[in-house]
Design a protein around this motif. Sequence first.
Motif, PDB file in Angstrom:
ATOM      1  N   PRO A  89     -13.673   4.674  -5.759  1.00  0.00           N
ATOM      2  CA  PRO A  89     -13.259   4.219  -4.446  1.00  0.00           C
ATOM      3  C   PRO A  89     -14.210   4.055  -3.855  1.00  0.00           C
ATOM      4  O   PRO A  89     -15.416   4.302  -3.804  1.00  0.00           O
ATOM      5  CB  PRO A  89     -12.359   6.247  -4.603  1.00  0.00           C
ATOM      6  N   ILE A 122       0.481   4.786   1.452  1.00  0.00           N
ATOM      7  CA  ILE A 122      -0.746   5.785   2.015  1.00  0.00           C
ATOM      8  C   ILE A 122      -0.350   7.385   1.930  1.00  0.00           C
ATOM      9  O   ILE A 122       0.224   7.779   2.313  1.00  0.00           O
ATOM     10  CB  ILE A 122      -0.581   5.416   3.671  1.00  0.00           C
ATOM     11  N   HIS A 176     -15.154   4.853   0.465  1.00  0.00           N
ATOM     12  CA  HIS A 176     -14.737   5.295   1.402  1.00  0.00           C
ATOM     13  C   HIS A 176     -15.765   4.427   2.830  1.00  0.00           C
ATOM     14  O   HIS A 176     -16.798   4.463   3.055  1.00  0.00           O
ATOM     15  CB  HIS A 176     -16.217   6.928   1.108  1.00  0.00           C
ATOM     16  N   ALA A 223       0.612  -0.742   0.172  1.00  0.00           N
ATOM     17  CA  ALA A 223      -0.381   0.344  -0.091  1.00  0.00           C
ATOM     18  C   ALA A 223       1.076   1.133  -0.227  1.00  0.00           C
ATOM     19  O   ALA A 223       2.021   1.384   1.018  1.00  0.00           O
ATOM     20  CB  ALA A 223      -0.775  -0.144   0.953  1.00  0.00           C
ATOM     21  N   ILE A 246      -3.912   4.361  -0.600  1.00  0.00           N
ATOM     22  CA  ILE A 246      -4.999   4.694   0.623  1.00  0.00           C
ATOM     23  C   ILE A 246      -4.840   5.937   1.390  1.00  0.00           C
ATOM     24  O   ILE A 246      -4.072   6.444   0.975  1.00  0.00           O
ATOM     25  CB  ILE A 246      -4.687   3.508   1.351  1.00  0.00           C
ATOM     26  N   THR A 247      -6.523   6.794   0.964  1.00  0.00           N
ATOM     27  CA  THR A 247      -5.869   8.536   1.213  1.00  0.00           C
ATOM     28  C   THR A 247      -6.267   8.217   2.781  1.00  0.00           C
ATOM     29  O   THR A 247      -7.442   7.400   3.483  1.00  0.00           O
ATOM     30  CB  THR A 247      -6.475   9.404   0.296  1.00  0.00           C
ATOM     31  N   TRP A 281      -2.106  -1.039  -3.816  1.00  0.00           N
ATOM     32  CA  TRP A 281      -2.962  -0.390  -3.198  1.00  0.00           C
ATOM     33  C   TRP A 281      -3.050   1.133  -3.101  1.00  0.00           C
ATOM     34  O   TRP A 281      -1.849   1.541  -2.465  1.00  0.00           O
ATOM     35  CB  TRP A 281      -3.663  -0.978  -1.994  1.00  0.00           C
ATOM     36  N   ASP A 316      -7.838   3.530  -4.318  1.00  0.00           N
ATOM     37  CA  ASP A 316      -8.335   2.819  -3.636  1.00  0.00           C
ATOM     38  C   ASP A 316      -9.250   2.470  -2.833  1.00  0.00           C
ATOM     39  O   ASP A 316     -10.918   2.661  -2.696  1.00  0.00           O
ATOM     40  CB  ASP A 316      -7.382   1.692  -4.207  1.00  0.00           C
ATOM     41  N   LEU A 317      -9.122   3.583  -1.570  1.00  0.00           N
ATOM     42  CA  LEU A 317      -9.382   3.149   0.146  1.00  0.00           C
ATOM     43  C   LEU A 317      -9.513   4.536   0.292  1.00  0.00           C
ATOM     44  O   LEU A 317      -8.563   5.755  -0.064  1.00  0.00           O
ATOM     45  CB  LEU A 317      -9.635   2.813   0.512  1.00  0.00           C
ATOM     46  N   GLU A 318     -10.099   5.287   0.600  1.00  0.00           N
ATOM     47  CA  GLU A 318     -10.703   6.600   0.768  1.00  0.00           C
ATOM     48  C   GLU A 318     -10.830   6.881   2.913  1.00  0.00           C
ATOM     49  O   GLU A 318     -12.025   6.342   2.807  1.00  0.00           O
ATOM     50  CB  GLU A 318     -11.147   8.026  -0.321  1.00  0.00           C
ATOM     51  N   LEU A 319     -10.455   6.790   3.572  1.00  0.00           N
ATOM     52  CA  LEU A 319     -10.776   7.044   4.944  1.00  0.00           C
ATOM     53  C   LEU A 319     -10.872   8.184   5.581  1.00  0.00           C
ATOM     54  O   LEU A 319     -10.284   9.474   5.368  1.00  0.00           O
ATOM     55  CB  LEU A 319      -9.267   6.401   5.717  1.00  0.00           C
ATOM     56  N   VAL A 376      -4.251  -5.085   4.624  1.00  0.00           N
ATOM     57  CA  VAL A 376      -3.789  -4.809   3.731  1.00  0.00           C
ATOM     58  C   VAL A 376      -3.264  -6.369   3.232  1.00  0.00           C
ATOM     59  O   VAL A 376      -2.636  -6.759   3.541  1.00  0.00           O
ATOM     60  CB  VAL A 376      -3.361  -3.804   2.995  1.00  0.00           C
TER      61      VAL A 376
END
Length: 440
Positions: free
Chosen positions: A365, A236, A367, A234, A281-282, A279, A329-332, A404
């Motif tokens: 994405p 990040i 969330h 990943a 990821i934010t 990956w 891919d993924l937003e946190l 991950v």
Amino acid sequence: MSVVGAVFVALSLAPLLVLSVPPIGTQPEQVHISYAGFPGSMEITWTTFNETEESTVEYGLWGGRLFELTAKGKATLFVDGGSEGRKMYIHRVTLTDLRTASAYVYHCGSEAGWSDVFSFTALNESTSWSPKFAIYGDMGNENPQSLARLQKETQVGMYDVILHVGDFAYDMHEDNSRIGDEFMRQIQSIAAYVPYMTCPGNHEAEYNFSNYRNRFSMPGQTESLWYSWNVGSAHIISLSTEIYFFLDYGVDLIFKQYEWLKNDLEEANKPENRAERPWIITMGHRPMYCSNNDKDDCTQFESYVRLGRNDTKPPAPGLEDLLYLYGVDLELWAHEHTYERLWPVYGYKVFNGSIEQPYVNPKAPVHIITGSAGCRENHDPFVPNPRDWSAFRSTDYGYTRMQVHNTTHLYLEQVSDDQYGKVIDSIWVVKEKHGFSAWF
């Protein structure tokens, strides 16, 4: 008065006399660690209230000779912006050439005072490693309901990294930053053992985010406001959403972060880099989307974070299009004192992978909003009828776990502290292809 009576009075006053003795200002406290951003490194940060001649970490491999290695760093003076102008010294030491995935024992300080003995495991530099994370935002030192469970789980080795997605202490600057001191002492039982990676939230804004910028030590040269790093498979990215709201601290920050982010995403999307770490990821404090009933930015279609601001010159760009264009891919997110999982979403539209398996090869994405760790402001309410993009919601106090697993599989679950650690939500995100082309 008799001798016995005098002794009794003296003894009864002893606790008061002890309490009146000022603390030793050269004693290290508020110890926390973070990944320095390059292989074989770890940053050790701590606070003293008096200046010391040096900032030292003594360390060694677990099971080896205790403190056989020494690293030195420096201290910076932090003067709080409150009425007392309190001074403290923030010490930073970078450890280098650490053996990958190896356990170390350390303490920090100087000959004027040493910390307790702590341990950490150097990050595994392998791209096939499957790191485990705890993720949360909005934790205060009043009503930090999830803290005890997180402390125990960290100390039994459940996590490799903590992601704190903004809003600390409530608020760090209060009582001339004594609340910040207390919070940093409070999280030491987690943050001294695993990298504690952060991003700023709105509750850090006082005095131009000075408590946040001074107390934390993230990679890069942006005072921890935005940065990126690699772990396992990943990449990040930590962002500041607050630059869209506190314009008095500089509208130019929106454009600086945007340009930095674009360059970072371009680098991460080079074929050789995306193949190694597919990956992306934010993490950022204020979400683009949410179904809360509180009129926050994420409840508005014209969200500043999502679409930008048209009332600046020139207009300030939002983040959604850029993150979509580079296949994030993924937003946190956090900020809302609830948990909410969204269907894959872009432009207010749902783009599930399929009806049966929405998170298998999603077309936008994913969330996750995880701001329910616990603070004095309690919960935020939800609207009764959410938009189509809202998949699961909970007002329980809790936090998120993430692993991950490999280049194609990522696992997320939500822990309810209200329900004694029960997992109340979980998904697998499965992607056979990453990047912008994965959306089609």
